[in-house]
Design a protein around this motif. Structure first.
Motif, mmCIF file in Angstrom:
data_model
loop_
_atom_site.group_PDB
_atom_site.id
_atom_site.type_symbol
_atom_site.label_atom_id
_atom_site.label_comp_id
_atom_site.label_asym_id
_atom_site.label_seq_id
_atom_site.Cartn_x
_atom_site.Cartn_y
_atom_site.Cartn_z
ATOM 1 N N SER A 103 0.817 -1.214 0.000
ATOM 2 C CA SER A 103 0.000 0.000 0.000
ATOM 3 C C SER A 103 0.850 1.263 0.000
ATOM 4 O O SER A 103 0.418 2.310 -0.487
ATOM 5 N N ILE A 104 2.059 1.172 0.558
ATOM 6 C CA ILE A 104 2.950 2.329 0.640
ATOM 7 C C ILE A 104 3.814 2.438 -0.609
ATOM 8 O O ILE A 104 4.241 3.534 -0.987
ATOM 9 N N GLN A 105 4.079 1.316 -1.272
ATOM 10 C CA GLN A 105 4.962 1.317 -2.440
ATOM 11 C C GLN A 105 4.478 2.280 -3.517
ATOM 12 O O GLN A 105 5.257 3.052 -4.077
ATOM 13 N N ALA A 106 3.182 2.238 -3.814
ATOM 14 C CA ALA A 106 2.625 3.107 -4.858
ATOM 15 C C ALA A 106 2.786 4.573 -4.489
ATOM 16 O O ALA A 106 3.064 5.410 -5.362
ATOM 17 N N GLN A 107 2.647 4.903 -3.202
ATOM 18 C CA GLN A 107 2.804 6.288 -2.770
ATOM 19 C C GLN A 107 4.226 6.782 -3.009
ATOM 20 O O GLN A 107 4.427 7.901 -3.494
ATOM 21 N N VAL A 108 5.217 5.951 -2.689
ATOM 22 C CA VAL A 108 6.621 6.353 -2.867
ATOM 23 C C VAL A 108 6.958 6.478 -4.352
ATOM 24 O O VAL A 108 7.640 7.427 -4.767
ATOM 25 N N VAL A 109 6.462 5.539 -5.172
ATOM 26 C CA VAL A 109 6.718 5.610 -6.615
ATOM 27 C C VAL A 109 6.066 6.851 -7.215
ATOM 28 O O VAL A 109 6.672 7.550 -8.041
ATOM 29 N N ASN A 110 4.831 7.155 -6.805
ATOM 30 C CA ASN A 110 4.161 8.364 -7.296
ATOM 31 C C ASN A 110 4.915 9.620 -6.875
ATOM 32 O O ASN A 110 4.997 10.592 -7.639
ATOM 33 N N LEU A 111 5.469 9.605 -5.659
ATOM 34 C CA LEU A 111 6.280 10.732 -5.189
ATOM 35 C C LEU A 111 7.514 10.912 -6.075
ATOM 36 O O LEU A 111 7.837 12.037 -6.489
ATOM 37 N N LEU A 112 8.202 9.806 -6.398
ATOM 38 C CA LEU A 112 9.400 9.882 -7.239
ATOM 39 C C LEU A 112 9.063 10.421 -8.624
ATOM 40 O O LEU A 112 9.804 11.231 -9.185
#
Length: 335
Positions: free
Chosen positions: A192-201
């Motif tokens: 659930s957190i992976q997508a947030q970090v990728v979107n941030l990058l």
């Protein structure tokens, strides 16, 4: 990729061998060939994905590129300067152009330092900002990565894994670098957190014009974030091309086997797909096969594959591959 003419990073014939020693006198008896004759370019503003099995040398490529590991041989040109030939003082100055986001957000942050100290340390080391100016810059960076700017006096143990990785991203952005090596930045996080970090990058790349080398295991995520993808096996790059081309038309038999492992959400398509199961284990990098590194597991290997390693050549426009069968037949189809 034709629109991106400016090459930011040029890696040519890069090698990183770790010596094997024995005995009281530490006699040199061999080498672990973690990275063996690797060449590729990274264009300014793009994301180059780097994938492969564990032990294939992905992380070593990223760290050697930044000279966190000293290269055994080869050249690393960043902005036209050969990083491998820079002195300690010259390398220190070039560090502002390149940063890294580490894999483990728990181990990469000093537990004795506050968030303000961690994110602000690069600013002090390179004498970019101090005092009030540094504090304001740190708060600006925290806002940029989606954290409360008033967290500067908190310690890493007070944050979740996703928040810690955001702190690592803020630290990497502190000096406005051109290149960021993302060393499996999401592999230790919840899905659930992976997508947030990728979107941030992705958002930071669009806003700041960043260039990424994105190292990962998750092939679906690599396809989502990358412009081009390089596939590594046992210290060598086997194939490099655009992301969609790689996933729809893989030429190298190892890449085909790798792509067949990517799950497809459509059950009808998934049912018709032919899965390629490779036999045997990846050989040891201290004693790789005589010819092609993949020859011991390749289902379409020819006699020449056991005698010499294929050249890494451009077999189609923008599509690079290292395979004897592809050179002769155009495609080494195993599916």
């Amino acid at each position: 990729m034709g629109e991106r003419d400016e090459v930011l990073v040029q890696v040519r014939k890069l090698k990183k061998y770790f010596p094997i020693t024995r005995g009281v006198f530490q006699r040199h008896v061999g080498d672990v060939k973690a990275v063996d004759d690797v060449s590729f370019d990274i264009f300014r503003g793009e994301t180059l994905g780097l994938v492969g099995e564990s032990g294939s040398g992905k992380t070593t490529v990223g760290r050697t590129m930044l000279r966190l590991y000293e290269p055994t041989d080869g050249s690393i040109l960043i902005g036209g300067k050969d990083l491998a030939k820079q002195s300690a003082s010259e390398l220190r100055a070039m560090r502002q152009q390149m940063q890294i986001i580490f894999q483990d957000p728990y181990a990469s942050l000093n537990p004795r330092m506050t968030v303000g100290g961690i994110v602000g340390e690069p600013l002090e080391v390179h004498r970019v900002a101090r005092g009030k100016e540094k504090r304001e810059r740190v708060q600006e960076l925290l806002r940029l990565v989606g954290l409360n700017p008033y967290f500067v006096n908190r310690y890493p143990h007070e944050f979740s894994g996703g928040q810690r990785q955001r702190i690592g991203v803020a630290r990497a952005l502190a000096l406005n670098p051109d290149l960021i090596v993302c060393d499996e930045p999401i592999s230790s996080l919840d899905v659930s957190i992976q997508a947030q970090v990728v979107n941030l990058l992705e958002d930071l790349q669009n806003r700041m014009g960043l260039t990424y080398l994105f190292i990962a295991h998750d092939l679906s995520m690599v396809r989502h974030i990358s412009d081009r993808v390089a596939v590594m096996y046992l210290g060598k790059i086997m194939e490099l091309t655009g992301r969609d081309e790689l996933y729809t038309n893989p030429l190298n038999p190892y890449t085909q086997a790798l792509m067949s492992a990517v799950p497809v959400p459509d059950p009808e398509v998934e049912e018709e797909r032919q899965r390629v199961i490779l036999e045997g284990d990846i050989p040891s990098p201290s004693s790789p096969p005589e010819g092609c590194n993949f020859s011991t597991r390749c289902p379409v290997a020819r006699d020449i594959c056991f005698e010499s390693h294929p050249e890494f050549i451009e077999v189609e426009p923008g599509h690079f591959c290292a395979c004897h069968v592809v050179e002769k037949e155009g495609r080494a189809s195993i599916v």
